[in-house]
Design a protein around this motif. Structure first.
Motif, PDB file in Angstrom:
ATOM      1  N   ASP A 168       0.831  -1.215   0.000  1.00  0.00           N
ATOM      2  CA  ASP A 168       0.000   0.000   0.000  1.00  0.00           C
ATOM      3  C   ASP A 168       0.862   1.261   0.000  1.00  0.00           C
ATOM      4  OD1 ASP A 168      -2.388  -1.245  -0.136  1.00  0.00           O
ATOM      5  OD2 ASP A 168      -2.786  -1.187   2.023  1.00  0.00           O
ATOM      6  N   GLU A 169       1.935   1.228   0.783  1.00  0.00           N
ATOM      7  CA  GLU A 169       2.829   2.403   0.819  1.00  0.00           C
ATOM      8  C   GLU A 169       3.494   2.593  -0.543  1.00  0.00           C
ATOM      9  OE1 GLU A 169       4.027   2.403   5.561  1.00  0.00           O
ATOM     10  OE2 GLU A 169       5.211   1.230   4.156  1.00  0.00           O
ATOM     11  N   GLN A 170       3.860   1.479  -1.168  1.00  0.00           N
ATOM     12  CA  GLN A 170       4.488   1.585  -2.488  1.00  0.00           C
ATOM     13  C   GLN A 170       3.512   2.176  -3.498  1.00  0.00           C
ATOM     14  OE1 GLN A 170       6.188  -2.128  -3.774  1.00  0.00           O
ATOM     15  NE2 GLN A 170       7.477  -2.272  -1.971  1.00  0.00           N
ATOM     16  N   THR A 171       2.259   1.710  -3.418  1.00  0.00           N
ATOM     17  CA  THR A 171       1.256   2.243  -4.352  1.00  0.00           C
ATOM     18  C   THR A 171       1.085   3.742  -4.130  1.00  0.00           C
ATOM     19  OG1 THR A 171       0.110   0.141  -4.224  1.00  0.00           O
ATOM     20  CG2 THR A 171      -1.127   1.965  -5.183  1.00  0.00           C
ATOM     21  N   ALA A 172       1.025   4.133  -2.842  1.00  0.00           N
ATOM     22  CA  ALA A 172       0.847   5.554  -2.536  1.00  0.00           C
ATOM     23  C   ALA A 172       2.012   6.365  -3.102  1.00  0.00           C
ATOM     24  CB  ALA A 172       0.725   5.743  -1.030  1.00  0.00           C
ATOM     25  N   GLU A 173       3.230   5.881  -2.904  1.00  0.00           N
ATOM     26  CA  GLU A 173       4.432   6.576  -3.384  1.00  0.00           C
ATOM     27  C   GLU A 173       4.421   6.657  -4.916  1.00  0.00           C
ATOM     28  OE1 GLU A 173       7.167   7.981  -2.058  1.00  0.00           O
ATOM     29  OE2 GLU A 173       8.554   7.895  -3.766  1.00  0.00           O
ATOM     30  N   PHE A 174       4.101   5.527  -5.542  1.00  0.00           N
ATOM     31  CA  PHE A 174       4.094   5.446  -6.998  1.00  0.00           C
ATOM     32  C   PHE A 174       3.090   6.442  -7.587  1.00  0.00           C
ATOM     33  CE2 PHE A 174       2.256   3.471 -10.848  1.00  0.00           C
ATOM     34  CZ  PHE A 174       3.395   3.280 -11.608  1.00  0.00           C
ATOM     35  N   LEU A 175       1.870   6.428  -7.039  1.00  0.00           N
ATOM     36  CA  LEU A 175       0.836   7.309  -7.591  1.00  0.00           C
ATOM     37  C   LEU A 175       1.142   8.773  -7.333  1.00  0.00           C
ATOM     38  CD1 LEU A 175      -2.432   5.329  -6.790  1.00  0.00           C
ATOM     39  CD2 LEU A 175      -1.137   5.420  -8.921  1.00  0.00           C
ATOM     40  N   SER A 176       1.703   9.069  -6.146  1.00  0.00           N
ATOM     41  CA  SER A 176       2.039  10.475  -5.865  1.00  0.00           C
ATOM     42  C   SER A 176       3.068  10.975  -6.860  1.00  0.00           C
ATOM     43  CB  SER A 176       2.642  10.615  -4.477  1.00  0.00           C
ATOM     44  OG  SER A 176       1.691  10.367  -3.519  1.00  0.00           O
ATOM     45  N   GLU A 177       4.115  10.178  -7.064  1.00  0.00           N
ATOM     46  CA  GLU A 177       5.185  10.641  -7.950  1.00  0.00           C
ATOM     47  C   GLU A 177       4.691  10.711  -9.402  1.00  0.00           C
ATOM     48  OE1 GLU A 177       9.034   9.023  -7.180  1.00  0.00           O
ATOM     49  OE2 GLU A 177       9.942  10.393  -8.636  1.00  0.00           O
ATOM     50  N   LEU A 178       3.974   9.664  -9.806  1.00  0.00           N
ATOM     51  CA  LEU A 178       3.456   9.623 -11.184  1.00  0.00           C
ATOM     52  C   LEU A 178       2.531  10.818 -11.455  1.00  0.00           C
ATOM     53  CD1 LEU A 178       3.198   7.929 -13.806  1.00  0.00           C
ATOM     54  CD2 LEU A 178       1.286   6.743 -12.736  1.00  0.00           C
ATOM     55  N   GLY A 179       1.679  11.111 -10.467  1.00  0.00           N
ATOM     56  CA  GLY A 179       0.712  12.200 -10.641  1.00  0.00           C
ATOM     57  C   GLY A 179       1.363  13.544 -10.863  1.00  0.00           C
ATOM     58  N   ILE A 180       2.574  13.720 -10.355  1.00  0.00           N
ATOM     59  CA  ILE A 180       3.261  15.002 -10.561  1.00  0.00           C
ATOM     60  C   ILE A 180       4.161  14.954 -11.801  1.00  0.00           C
ATOM     61  CG2 ILE A 180       4.943  16.633  -9.607  1.00  0.00           C
ATOM     62  CD1 ILE A 180       2.696  16.875  -7.788  1.00  0.00           C
ATOM     63  N   ILE A 181       4.984  13.925 -11.897  1.00  0.00           N
ATOM     64  CA  ILE A 181       5.990  13.978 -12.978  1.00  0.00           C
ATOM     65  C   ILE A 181       5.374  13.923 -14.357  1.00  0.00           C
ATOM     66  CG2 ILE A 181       8.136  13.202 -11.868  1.00  0.00           C
ATOM     67  CD1 ILE A 181       7.416  10.413 -12.609  1.00  0.00           C
ATOM     68  N   LYS A 191      13.660  13.745 -16.753  1.00  0.00           N
ATOM     69  CA  LYS A 191      12.852  13.395 -17.941  1.00  0.00           C
ATOM     70  C   LYS A 191      12.185  12.044 -17.731  1.00  0.00           C
ATOM     71  CE  LYS A 191      13.583  17.055 -20.067  1.00  0.00           C
ATOM     72  NZ  LYS A 191      13.463  17.654 -18.745  1.00  0.00           N
ATOM     73  N   PHE A 192      10.897  12.098 -17.547  1.00  0.00           N
ATOM     74  CA  PHE A 192      10.112  10.887 -17.304  1.00  0.00           C
ATOM     75  C   PHE A 192       9.751  10.249 -18.641  1.00  0.00           C
ATOM     76  CE2 PHE A 192       5.735   9.174 -16.233  1.00  0.00           C
ATOM     77  CZ  PHE A 192       6.216   8.072 -15.551  1.00  0.00           C
ATOM     78  N   ILE A 193       9.999   8.939 -18.745  1.00  0.00           N
ATOM     79  CA  ILE A 193       9.738   8.258 -20.027  1.00  0.00           C
ATOM     80  C   ILE A 193       8.485   7.385 -19.956  1.00  0.00           C
ATOM     81  CG2 ILE A 193      10.675   6.634 -21.713  1.00  0.00           C
ATOM     82  CD1 ILE A 193      13.464   7.405 -20.865  1.00  0.00           C
ATOM     83  N   GLY A 194       8.273   6.736 -18.820  1.00  0.00           N
ATOM     84  CA  GLY A 194       7.107   5.854 -18.731  1.00  0.00           C
ATOM     85  C   GLY A 194       7.145   5.046 -17.451  1.00  0.00           C
ATOM     86  N   LEU A 277       7.411  13.246  -2.704  1.00  0.00           N
ATOM     87  CA  LEU A 277       6.763  13.996  -1.627  1.00  0.00           C
ATOM     88  C   LEU A 277       6.063  15.255  -2.133  1.00  0.00           C
ATOM     89  CD1 LEU A 277       9.432  14.019   1.248  1.00  0.00           C
ATOM     90  CD2 LEU A 277       7.481  12.503   0.943  1.00  0.00           C
ATOM     91  N   ALA A 278       6.191  15.509  -3.431  1.00  0.00           N
ATOM     92  CA  ALA A 278       5.694  16.793  -3.961  1.00  0.00           C
ATOM     93  C   ALA A 278       4.182  16.932  -3.763  1.00  0.00           C
ATOM     94  CB  ALA A 278       6.041  16.896  -5.441  1.00  0.00           C
ATOM     95  N   LYS A 279       3.760  18.180  -3.632  1.00  0.00           N
ATOM     96  CA  LYS A 279       2.334  18.481  -3.408  1.00  0.00           C
ATOM     97  C   LYS A 279       1.912  19.570  -4.359  1.00  0.00           C
ATOM     98  CE  LYS A 279       0.890  16.309   0.376  1.00  0.00           C
ATOM     99  NZ  LYS A 279       0.231  15.105  -0.030  1.00  0.00           N
ATOM    100  N   TRP A 280       0.677  19.455  -4.809  1.00  0.00           N
ATOM    101  CA  TRP A 280       0.073  20.568  -5.527  1.00  0.00           C
ATOM    102  C   TRP A 280      -0.592  21.483  -4.534  1.00  0.00           C
ATOM    103  CZ3 TRP A 280      -2.327  16.895  -9.524  1.00  0.00           C
ATOM    104  CH2 TRP A 280      -1.557  16.908 -10.680  1.00  0.00           C
ATOM    105  N   LEU A 281      -0.416  22.770  -4.717  1.00  0.00           N
ATOM    106  CA  LEU A 281      -1.148  23.714  -3.877  1.00  0.00           C
ATOM    107  C   LEU A 281      -2.168  24.438  -4.760  1.00  0.00           C
ATOM    108  CD1 LEU A 281       1.013  25.739  -1.352  1.00  0.00           C
ATOM    109  CD2 LEU A 281      -0.543  23.859  -0.952  1.00  0.00           C
ATOM    110  N   PRO A 282      -3.437  24.244  -4.468  1.00  0.00           N
ATOM    111  CA  PRO A 282      -4.449  24.967  -5.245  1.00  0.00           C
ATOM    112  C   PRO A 282      -4.316  26.468  -5.029  1.00  0.00           C
ATOM    113  CG  PRO A 282      -5.438  23.331  -3.784  1.00  0.00           C
ATOM    114  CD  PRO A 282      -3.994  23.413  -3.424  1.00  0.00           C
ATOM    115  N   LYS A 283      -4.761  27.230  -6.019  1.00  0.00           N
ATOM    116  CA  LYS A 283      -4.620  28.698  -5.961  1.00  0.00           C
ATOM    117  C   LYS A 283      -5.191  29.267  -4.671  1.00  0.00           C
ATOM    118  CE  LYS A 283      -4.938  29.812 -10.849  1.00  0.00           C
ATOM    119  NZ  LYS A 283      -5.843  28.804 -11.397  1.00  0.00           N
TER     120      LYS A 283
END
Ligand SMILES: Nc1ncnc2c1ncn2[C@@H]1O[C@H](COP(=O)(O)OP(=O)(O)OP(=O)(O)O)[C@@H](O)[C@H]1O
Length: 449
Positions: A168-181, A191-194, A277-283
């Motif tokens: 579960d932690e791996q999934t959380a990490e994977f999705l967080s990073e993927l969602g930003i990069i 440079k993210f390739i896939g 660990l990156a976060k989006w901050l809404p306006k």
């Protein structure tokens, strides 16, 4: 219990359209809106559709299963990257004849965006990395092992294999990073390739042949880091961070700026990596609050440490520490847990620059550039975030173009839109006693870690 809490967090993030996972989820949900709905034609209609999608996000069921299934099936197929929500392609119609497993997903509609990503099969990655040969490991982090590899067409890659933590932690990490990069595209970001989700979770990047700044600066090849290269790294990293804060559709706070997370291309172009660990901050939000400390000791801004506040200024502080590392050659925390900031501050205040400079540079540095780097560093590591510059000001200051180097405090106060941490620190009159107490606390925790 832990799994349950994690599941709750994941569900909460999926419902938050401003989180990386929420954005991806919304993107997928958008495609499952029924064919009876006409695609909205204008911005307002798109926003309404977004709101609709957000409501649908409240459904307990997730599209992630379908997404991963589809991703795995379409091995090596070209996919375009995830669009930012605000310019995402609009609603797609269902393809009634498509694979029943994925019948409400039309990837071409979802991923109709500029750059292209690959979905790799595990066999592709095994071949590329010689079956994850330990000799090909080029880095290890808190969550992952990174392998170098080569694709059949000769492209060199770095494969980040998530190894640490529960699934579960791996999934959380994977999705967080993927969602930003997948949203980030700048000469000074990795440079993210896939990616690959077969037999584990893998993120694939273009290889940065010189590895990380940390490994060069604190390793045997330090002499490669001449002054002009250090200056180039400082400028490029500032540019990349300015892009994340001010140039993206959404404000992105990296939260782990440090020498190990700056990769170097063959010509010493820095690339910010590790968006785990990156976060989006809404306006509309001034800041984000965290209750769990993540990141790296030695780089934490005081307001993050004391109050869990995350905003642009917490990254600016970490960038200031990075500048000090470039100038002095010292790590952010040495083996005896001595903080670089605590060591350098009195020298910066006395303008005793000579004592700061990395002795391995000798006299081989440009005095003007050094002055700009040191004055920028001292602004970035100001205790009060109010007094720290924004990244656009940092870039100007490094280039010697801005008045904030000369009269930082007044200019900054006027020019900067106030962030939450600024308001907070302003309101509690941050006096020197408190300052010293905070520094002591930072030191205590660092020593205890
Ligand atoms: N594209 C790349 N090219 C070359 N080396 C890389 C690349 N990506 C990562 N590395 C190496 O692998 C190391 C670990 O990578 P990364 O920081 O992404 O992992 P992590 O587990 O998320 O780390 P952290 O503990 O900082 O969260 C980097 O410091 C770097 O040395």
């Amino acid at each position: 219990m832990l799994c349950f809490l994690l599941q709750l967090t994941v569900e909460k993030e999926k419902q938050d359209p401003e989180s990386p996972r929420g954005a991806l989820e919304a993107c997928l949900n958008r495609c499952s809106i029924s064919s009876s709905e006409d695609p909205p034609q204008n911005k307002e209609a798109i926003e309404n559709a977004d709101a609709d999608v957000r409501c649908k996000n409240l459904r307990a069921s997730s599209n992630w299963g379908k997404f991963f299934k589809l991703w795995k099936r379409r091995s090596m197929k070209r996919l375009s990257s995830f669009p930012p929500l605000s310019c995402a392609p609009v609603i797609s119609k269902r393809n009634k004849n498509a694979d029943p497993d994925v019948d409400d997903l039309n990837l071409h509609d979802i991923y109709d965006f500029q750059s292209s990503l690959h979905s790799f099969s595990i066999t592709d990655l095994e071949i590329a990395t010689d079956y994850f040969n330990p000799e090909n490991i080029i880095g290890r982090g808190g969550y992952a092992e990174v392998y170098q590899g080569i694709l059949p067409e000769g492209k060199l890659i770095a494969v980040k294999r998530l190894t640490k933590g529960t699934p579960d932690e791996q999934t959380a990490e994977f999705l967080s990073e993927l969602g930003i990069i997948a949203h980030v595209d700048h000469p000074n970001t990795a440079k993210f390739i896939g990616c690959c989700t077969e037999d584990g979770m893998y993120l694939v990047f273009r290889l940065s042949p010189l590895g990380s700044l940390g490994s060069l600066l604190h390793g045997p090849s330090k002499d490669k880091l001449t002054w002009s290269r250090r200056y180039k790294v400082a400028l490029g990293t500032a540019d990349g961070l300015m892009y994340l804060h001010e140039g993206c559709q959404r404000r992105i706070i990296h939260r782990d700026i440090k020498a190990d997370n700056i990769l170097l291309t063959e010509d010493f172009q820095p690339q910010i990596c590790d968006f785990g660990l990156a976060k989006w901050l809404p306006k509309q939000l001034t800041h984000h609050n965290v209750s769990k400390f993540e990141g790296t000791f030695g780089y934490f801004a005081p307001e993050y440490f004391m109050h869990g506040i995350v905003d642009e200024k917490t990254d600016v502080f970490s960038f200031g520490v990075l500048l000090l590392e470039l100038i002095t050659g010292h790590p952010a925390l040495d083996e005896s847990q001595q903080s670089l900031v605590l060591w350098a501050k009195p020298l910066l205040e006395k303008k005793d620059i000579k004592k700061l400079v990395d002795p391995s540079l000798g006299d081989e540095y440009d005095q003007d550039e050094l002055n700009r780097l040191t004055s920028t560093a001292s602004l970035c590591i100001e205790q009060s975030s109010l007094l720290r510059p924004r990244m656009s000001q940092v870039v100007e200051s490094l280039l010697g173009q801005e008045s904030c180097v000369v009269t930082p405090r007044e200019d900054n106060r006027k020019m900067m839109q106030r962030t939450y941490s600024e308001e907070l620190l302003d309101s509690i009159e941050y006096n020197s006693t408190r300052h010293l107490r905070d520094l002591d606390r930072i030191r205590e925790v660092a020593l205890a870690s």
